[in-house]
Design a protein around this motif. Structure first.
Motif, PDB file in Angstrom:
ATOM      1  N   VAL A 116       0.941  -1.259  -0.091  1.00 22.72           N
ATOM      2  CA  VAL A 116       0.039   0.103  -0.062  1.00 22.72           C
ATOM      3  C   VAL A 116       0.685   1.519   0.037  1.00 22.72           C
ATOM      4  CG1 VAL A 116      -1.987   1.571   1.425  1.00 22.72           C
ATOM      5  CG2 VAL A 116      -2.224  -0.940   0.876  1.00 22.72           C
ATOM      6  N   SER A 117       1.864   0.908   1.128  1.00 22.01           N
ATOM      7  CA  SER A 117       3.387   2.648   0.921  1.00 22.01           C
ATOM      8  C   SER A 117       3.953   2.680  -0.197  1.00 22.01           C
ATOM      9  CB  SER A 117       3.590   1.891   2.088  1.00 22.01           C
ATOM     10  OG  SER A 117       3.111   1.571   3.138  1.00 22.01           O
ATOM     11  N   GLU A 118       3.785   1.802  -0.480  1.00 24.89           N
ATOM     12  CA  GLU A 118       4.497   1.649  -2.296  1.00 24.89           C
ATOM     13  C   GLU A 118       4.229   2.001  -3.336  1.00 24.89           C
ATOM     14  OE1 GLU A 118       6.866  -1.547  -3.111  1.00 24.89           O
ATOM     15  OE2 GLU A 118       7.975  -2.002  -1.908  1.00 24.89           O
ATOM     16  N   TYR A 119       2.571   1.819  -3.688  1.00 25.38           N
ATOM     17  CA  TYR A 119       1.726   2.470  -4.216  1.00 25.38           C
ATOM     18  C   TYR A 119       1.331   3.777  -4.291  1.00 25.38           C
ATOM     19  CZ  TYR A 119      -2.346   2.461  -7.771  1.00 25.38           C
ATOM     20  OH  TYR A 119      -3.133   3.150  -8.478  1.00 25.38           O
TER      21      TYR A 119
ATOM     22  N   THR B 214      -0.912  12.450   9.441  1.00 26.97           N
ATOM     23  CA  THR B 214      -0.049  11.604  10.237  1.00 26.97           C
ATOM     24  C   THR B 214      -0.525  11.015  10.669  1.00 26.97           C
ATOM     25  OG1 THR B 214      -1.550  13.388  12.125  1.00 26.97           O
ATOM     26  CG2 THR B 214       1.146  13.886  11.404  1.00 26.97           C
ATOM     27  N   GLY B 215       0.002   9.814  11.351  1.00 23.51           N
ATOM     28  CA  GLY B 215      -0.546   8.360  12.110  1.00 23.51           C
ATOM     29  C   GLY B 215       0.305   7.473  11.427  1.00 23.51           C
ATOM     30  N   SER B 216       0.040   6.281  12.022  1.00 22.22           N
ATOM     31  CA  SER B 216       1.023   4.664  11.626  1.00 22.22           C
ATOM     32  C   SER B 216       1.246   4.979  10.019  1.00 22.22           C
ATOM     33  CB  SER B 216       0.856   3.826  12.160  1.00 22.22           C
ATOM     34  OG  SER B 216      -0.436   3.498  12.508  1.00 22.22           O
ATOM     35  N   SER B 217      -0.320   4.664   9.336  1.00 19.75           N
ATOM     36  CA  SER B 217      -0.799   4.578   8.127  1.00 19.75           C
ATOM     37  C   SER B 217       0.660   5.076   7.095  1.00 19.75           C
ATOM     38  CB  SER B 217      -2.238   5.399   8.106  1.00 19.75           C
ATOM     39  OG  SER B 217      -3.326   4.689   8.507  1.00 19.75           O
TER      40      SER B 217
ATOM     41  N   ILE C  31      -4.112  13.848   1.399  1.00 18.49           N
ATOM     42  CA  ILE C  31      -3.918  12.437   1.644  1.00 18.49           C
ATOM     43  C   ILE C  31      -4.656  12.397   3.192  1.00 18.49           C
ATOM     44  CG2 ILE C  31      -2.372  10.631   1.951  1.00 18.49           C
ATOM     45  CD1 ILE C  31      -1.995  11.688  -0.752  1.00 18.49           C
ATOM     46  N   GLY C  32      -4.469  11.577   2.715  1.00 16.67           N
ATOM     47  CA  GLY C  32      -5.466  11.023   4.324  1.00 16.67           C
ATOM     48  C   GLY C  32      -5.752   9.491   4.534  1.00 16.67           C
ATOM     49  N   GLY C  33      -5.507   9.214   6.425  1.00 17.10           N
ATOM     50  CA  GLY C  33      -6.047   8.121   6.683  1.00 17.10           C
ATOM     51  C   GLY C  33      -6.987   8.235   7.375  1.00 17.10           C
ATOM     52  N   ILE C  34      -7.276   7.086   7.988  1.00 13.90           N
ATOM     53  CA  ILE C  34      -8.551   6.721   8.984  1.00 13.90           C
ATOM     54  C   ILE C  34      -8.440   6.506  10.315  1.00 13.90           C
ATOM     55  CG2 ILE C  34      -9.919   7.646   6.905  1.00 13.90           C
ATOM     56  CD1 ILE C  34     -10.592   4.609   7.815  1.00 13.90           C
ATOM     57  N   GLY C  35      -9.342   7.066  11.144  1.00 19.37           N
ATOM     58  CA  GLY C  35      -9.306   6.285  12.875  1.00 19.37           C
ATOM     59  C   GLY C  35     -10.066   4.944  12.503  1.00 19.37           C
TER      60      GLY C  35
ATOM     61  N   ILE D 254      -5.948   3.163   4.092  1.00 18.71           N
ATOM     62  CA  ILE D 254      -7.104   2.893   5.397  1.00 18.71           C
ATOM     63  C   ILE D 254      -6.221   0.976   5.355  1.00 18.71           C
ATOM     64  CG2 ILE D 254      -8.986   1.975   5.656  1.00 18.71           C
ATOM     65  CD1 ILE D 254     -10.051   3.628   4.393  1.00 18.71           C
ATOM     66  N   THR D 255      -5.492   0.792   6.259  1.00 22.01           N
ATOM     67  CA  THR D 255      -5.146  -0.335   6.500  1.00 22.01           C
ATOM     68  C   THR D 255      -5.302  -1.187   7.443  1.00 22.01           C
ATOM     69  OG1 THR D 255      -2.956  -0.063   7.285  1.00 22.01           O
ATOM     70  CG2 THR D 255      -2.547  -0.098   4.970  1.00 22.01           C
TER      71      THR D 255
END
Ligand SMILES: N[C@@H]1[C@@H](O)[C@H](O)[C@@H](COP(=O)(O)O)O[C@@H]1O
Length: 299
Positions: A12-15, A41-44, A135-139, A203-204
Motif C-alpha cells: 500500500v505504501s509503495e503504491y 499523520t499517524g501510522s498509516s 492524502i488522509g488516513g482514518i481512525g 486504509i490498512t
C-alpha cells in the motif's frame, strides 16, 4: 471512487508513494505554480513517507516547489513534544527532503486564539488556490483528520473535542496512559478536504475493515466522516487485504477488475497519470464478459 487493494501495508505504501510522486512530477511544479499537497499523520502514512524520502534521495522527486498543509494538530501539546504532529512530520518527512520550511503549513495548537488560527489556515489554503491532492488516513471509527463521528460533513478547519475512542486509540503514543492524551485538536474540516481537487485515503488493517465497508458500501454518513468522499469527483482509497474483510466479495472483485482493466488500457506505469491516458488507443476488442470473469485475479 477508485479502490486499490494491495496485499499488505508495504505494498500500500509503495503504491501511494509512487502515485504521489507521479502526480507531483506530472504537475511540473514551479515557484509560481506550486503543487499543493495535504498530508496526514499517524501510522498509516509512515510507509508512504519512507518511500517519498527514498524517491527524493534517488533524485526522482523534488519538493522544492511543493507546499504542504497538514490535516491536524493537538491543542496544548508543546510543538517540540515527540508526539506533536509538528515533530512527527519533521521526523518522518520534512527533515529528509528539500522542502522549503516556509512551504510547510501545520496548525498551531498553541496559538493564543485557536479560532483565528483555524480561519488563518483556511484562508491560506484558499489564497494559494486550494489543495491539489489531499492524502488522509482514518481512525477505526471512520473519522478523517479529527472529524469525529457526528462532525458536520460541511465543516471547515476548527477546534474539535476528541472522541473517547480516539483518545483511547492514540494513547498508544502516550505510554498507553489516556490521561496524557490531549483532549482537543485543531483539524481541517470534512469540507476542507472535500474542496481539494483530489483525495487519496490510506486504509490498512483489520481494525479498519468496518469503517472501510461503511465508507464504500453504505451511504454518506456523518458517523463515518470519511464516507463523504463518495461525493468527491476524484477520490481514491488504497487499502490492504486485511482492511477488506468486511466488504462483500462482489465489491472486492469489482474494484480489482476495474483496476485490471485500467492497467490493461493504459499500462501499469501510467496508472494515476491523467495526462497519459489519451495517448493510448482504446483496444479494438473489449474483453467479453466471460473472458473478463475468467481473468486470473477472479479465480
Ligand atoms: N488525527 C489522526 C488521523 O488523521 C489519523 O488518520 C488517525 C489514524 O491513525 P493511524 O494511521 O495511526 O491508524 O489517527 C488520528 O486520529
Amino acid at each position: 471512487m477508485r479502490l486499490i487493494i494491495r496485499s499488505d501495508y508495504n505494498e500500500v505504501s509503495e503504491y501511494i508513494a509512487s502515485y504521489v510522486k507521479n502526480r507531483i512530477n506530472e504537475f511540473k511544479p514551479t515557484q509560481e505554480r506550486p503543487f499543493v499537497l495535504g498530508l496526514p499523520t499517524g501510522s498509516s502514512p509512515i510507509g508512504l513517507y519512507k518511500n517519498l524520502v527514498k524517491f527524493h534521495k534517488n533524485g526522482e522527486l523534488s519538493f522544492k516547489h511543493v507546499v504542504t498543509f497538514n490535516m491536524d494538530e493537538y491543542v496544548g501539546l508543546p510543538r517540540d513534544h515527540p508526539e506533536s504532529y509538528h515533530s512527527f512530520m519533521w521526523h518522518h518527512l520534512f527533515k529528509h527532503i528539500d522542502i522549503e520550511p516556509s512551504n510547510v503549513n501545520i496548525l498551531d495548537g498553541n496559538a493564543e486564539n485557536l479560532s483565528e488560527e483555524c480561519i488563518r489556515f483556511e484562508k491560506k489554503i484558499k489564497d494559494i488556490g486550494g489543495v491539489e491532492l489531499f492524502i488522509g488516513g482514518i481512525g477505526p471509527d471512520g473519522h478523517i483528520a479529527f472529524n469525529e463521528p457526528g462532525s458536520s460533513l460541511m465543516s471547515r478547519t476548527r477546534v474539535k473535542t476528541l472522541a473517547y475512542d480516539t483518545i483511547l486509540a492514540n494513547s498508544r503514543f502516550f505510554d498507553n496512559d489516556i490521561s496524557k492524551v490531549p483532549r482537543m485538536a485543531l483539524t481541517v474540516g470534512v469540507g476542507t478536504v472535500m474542496d481539494s481537487r483530489e483525495v487519496a485515503i490510506i486504509i490498512t488493517g483489520a481494525h479498519k475493515a468496518l469503517a472501510l465497508a461503511k465508507c464504500i458500501e453504505e451511504g454518506v454518513n456523518h458517523m463515518f466522516t470519511v464516507s463523504a468522499i463518495q461525493l468527491h469527483p476524484k477520490a481514491l482509497i488504497v487499502c490492504d487485504e486485511d482492511a477488506t474483510l468486511e466488504l462483500h466479495v462482489k465489491t472486492v472483485k469489482y474494484f480489482k477488475s476495474i483496476e485490471h482493466v485500467i492497467t490493461n488500457l493504459i499500462g501499469a506505469e501510467n496508472v494515476g497519470l491523467q495526462g497519459n491516458v489519451k495517448k493510448y488507443p482504446t483496444p479494438e476488442v473489449t474483453p467479453t464478459r466471460e473472458a473478463f470473469y475468467n481473468l486470473p485475479f477472479n479465480r
